[in-house]
Design a protein around this motif. Structure first.
Motif, short mmCIF file in Angstrom:
data_model
loop_
_atom_site.label_atom_id
_atom_site.label_comp_id
_atom_site.label_asym_id
_atom_site.label_seq_id
_atom_site.Cartn_x
_atom_site.Cartn_y
_atom_site.Cartn_z
N ILE A 108 0.84 -1.20 0.00
CA ILE A 108 0.00 0.00 0.00
C ILE A 108 0.87 1.25 0.00
O ILE A 108 0.72 2.13 -0.85
N HIS A 109 1.81 1.32 0.95
CA HIS A 109 2.64 2.52 1.08
C HIS A 109 3.46 2.78 -0.18
O HIS A 109 3.47 3.91 -0.70
N TYR A 110 4.16 1.75 -0.67
CA TYR A 110 5.08 1.98 -1.78
C TYR A 110 4.36 2.14 -3.11
O TYR A 110 4.89 2.78 -4.02
N SER A 111 3.17 1.59 -3.24
CA SER A 111 2.37 1.86 -4.44
C SER A 111 2.06 3.35 -4.53
O SER A 111 2.21 3.97 -5.58
N ILE A 112 1.65 3.92 -3.40
CA ILE A 112 1.32 5.35 -3.36
C ILE A 112 2.57 6.21 -3.50
O ILE A 112 2.63 7.13 -4.32
N ALA A 113 3.60 5.91 -2.72
CA ALA A 113 4.81 6.74 -2.71
C ALA A 113 5.51 6.73 -4.07
O ALA A 113 5.99 7.77 -4.53
N SER A 114 5.57 5.57 -4.71
CA SER A 114 6.27 5.47 -6.00
C SER A 114 5.52 6.19 -7.10
O SER A 114 6.13 6.89 -7.93
N TYR A 115 4.20 6.06 -7.12
CA TYR A 115 3.41 6.74 -8.13
C TYR A 115 3.50 8.26 -7.95
O TYR A 115 3.64 9.01 -8.92
N GLU A 116 3.43 8.70 -6.70
CA GLU A 116 3.50 10.15 -6.45
C GLU A 116 4.88 10.70 -6.79
O GLU A 116 5.00 11.86 -7.20
N LEU A 117 5.91 9.89 -6.63
CA LEU A 117 7.26 10.33 -6.99
C LEU A 117 7.41 10.52 -8.49
O LEU A 117 7.96 11.52 -8.95
N LEU A 118 6.90 9.56 -9.27
CA LEU A 118 7.14 9.55 -10.72
C LEU A 118 6.00 10.16 -11.54
O LEU A 118 6.21 10.51 -12.71
N GLU A 119 4.82 10.27 -10.95
CA GLU A 119 3.67 10.75 -11.73
C GLU A 119 3.08 12.02 -11.13
O GLU A 119 3.43 13.12 -11.50
N LYS A 120 2.18 11.85 -10.17
CA LYS A 120 1.51 13.01 -9.55
C LYS A 120 0.93 12.60 -8.22
O LYS A 120 0.83 11.40 -7.91
N LYS A 121 0.55 13.57 -7.43
CA LYS A 121 -0.06 13.29 -6.14
C LYS A 121 -1.41 12.60 -6.34
O LYS A 121 -2.15 12.92 -7.28
N LEU A 122 -1.70 11.66 -5.47
CA LEU A 122 -2.98 10.96 -5.52
C LEU A 122 -4.01 11.67 -4.66
O LEU A 122 -3.68 12.24 -3.61
N SER A 123 -5.25 11.62 -5.08
CA SER A 123 -6.33 12.18 -4.27
C SER A 123 -6.64 11.23 -3.11
O SER A 123 -6.19 10.07 -3.09
N ASP A 124 -7.39 11.71 -2.14
CA ASP A 124 -7.79 10.86 -1.02
C ASP A 124 -8.57 9.65 -1.51
O ASP A 124 -8.42 8.54 -0.99
N GLU A 125 -9.40 9.87 -2.52
CA GLU A 125 -10.20 8.76 -3.07
C GLU A 125 -9.31 7.72 -3.74
O GLU A 125 -9.56 6.50 -3.61
N GLU A 126 -8.28 8.16 -4.42
CA GLU A 126 -7.36 7.21 -5.08
C GLU A 126 -6.54 6.42 -4.05
O GLU A 126 -6.31 5.22 -4.22
N LYS A 127 -6.13 7.10 -3.00
CA LYS A 127 -5.41 6.39 -1.93
C LYS A 127 -6.32 5.35 -1.28
O LYS A 127 -5.89 4.24 -0.95
N GLU A 128 -7.57 5.72 -1.11
CA GLU A 128 -8.55 4.78 -0.56
C GLU A 128 -8.70 3.56 -1.47
O GLU A 128 -8.83 2.42 -1.00
#
Length: 254
Positions: A108-128
């Protein structure tokens, strides 16, 4: 056909790009080396003997879940559970439930952190959404005490980072194996990449500095992807034996 992860899901975008996946497992490689249950991977001997092979084996299972039908994904999850059960039987002990949760929490953590590093910030709904997919994986595996929402997961994840990590002889040996299999230059790139996605508590235990040499490189890499030149960097940085497998990680969007 019903899919385990809907075709328009952010999780498919995250797990459909090789560079994002590589950052996911770079971060997980750092954190799991600190996990108090890492001795389980030494029991089979597979991780220290072939850390890169183990990486791609894990990736195949994760991607089969993300991109398969509900039936096929559930079969993959059941197979993972059976494999771990067999290891438990051979050792005559049970893998702690918290150790299973730790691995799930890392995804969960690294899916979010890696995407935000290389692409863009995720919304709360996307993190959910990311949390919900891996929550369902854990529920299928029969794991207990899984937080029901991303918001509820955050303090539980923090507690796991405090309670379940320690620097040990296994930590030192695993990093030694990473260096042996990657070579000195690629190992240095791995460390600098890990600094960009691991939590502060992991940095502290591994004595990582806050500054990564890759910080100024990431924007240039994003540009290289737009120019379709990222293959050149991957050819330089990645082991030749695994280039085909890495290229296969890229999935064209529907």
């Amino acid at each position: 056909m019903q899919y385990f992860v809907e075709k328009k899901s952010i999780v498919r975008k995250i797990w459909g790009k090789s560079d994002t996946i590589l950052f996911i497992f770079a971060g997980a490689a750092a954190e799991f080396a600190l996990n108090k249950a890492v001795d389980w991977l030494y029991f089979t001997g597979k991780l220290p003997a072939d850390p890169l092979g183990r990486l791609f084996s894990t990736v195949r299972y994760a991607r089969k879940i993300v991109f398969s039908s509900m039936e096929e994904a559930n079969k993959a999850i059941d197979t993972m559970r059976q494999i771990h059960t067999a290891v438990e039987q051979n050792r005559g002990a049970a893998i702690p439930d918290w150790a299973y949760r730790d691995v799930l929490f890392m995804l969960i953590h690294y899916s979010i952190a890696s995407y935000e590093l290389l692409e863009k910030k995720l919304s709360d709904e996307e993190k959910e959404e990311v949390h919900h997919v891996f929550y369902r994986v854990g529920a299928r595996m029969g794991l207990k005490d899984l937080p029901l929402t991303y918001t509820a997961w955050l303090p539980v994840r923090q507690a796991h980072l405090i309670e379940d990590l320690q620097k040990s002889t296994y930590t030192a040996d695993l990093f030694k194996q990473y260096k042996k299999h990657l070579g000195a230059m690629r190992f240095k790139v791995l460390i600098e990449g890990q600094k960009l996605v691991v939590p502060d508590s992991v940095k502290k235990l591994l004595q990582f500095s806050d500054f990564s040499l890759l910080t100024p490189v990431v924007p240039l890499y994003k540009v290289s992807r737009l120019m379709k030149m990222d293959w050149l960097l991957k050819n330089i940085l990645l082991p030749s034996d695994y280039k085909d497998q890495i290229n296969e990680l890229d999935v064209e969007p529907d």
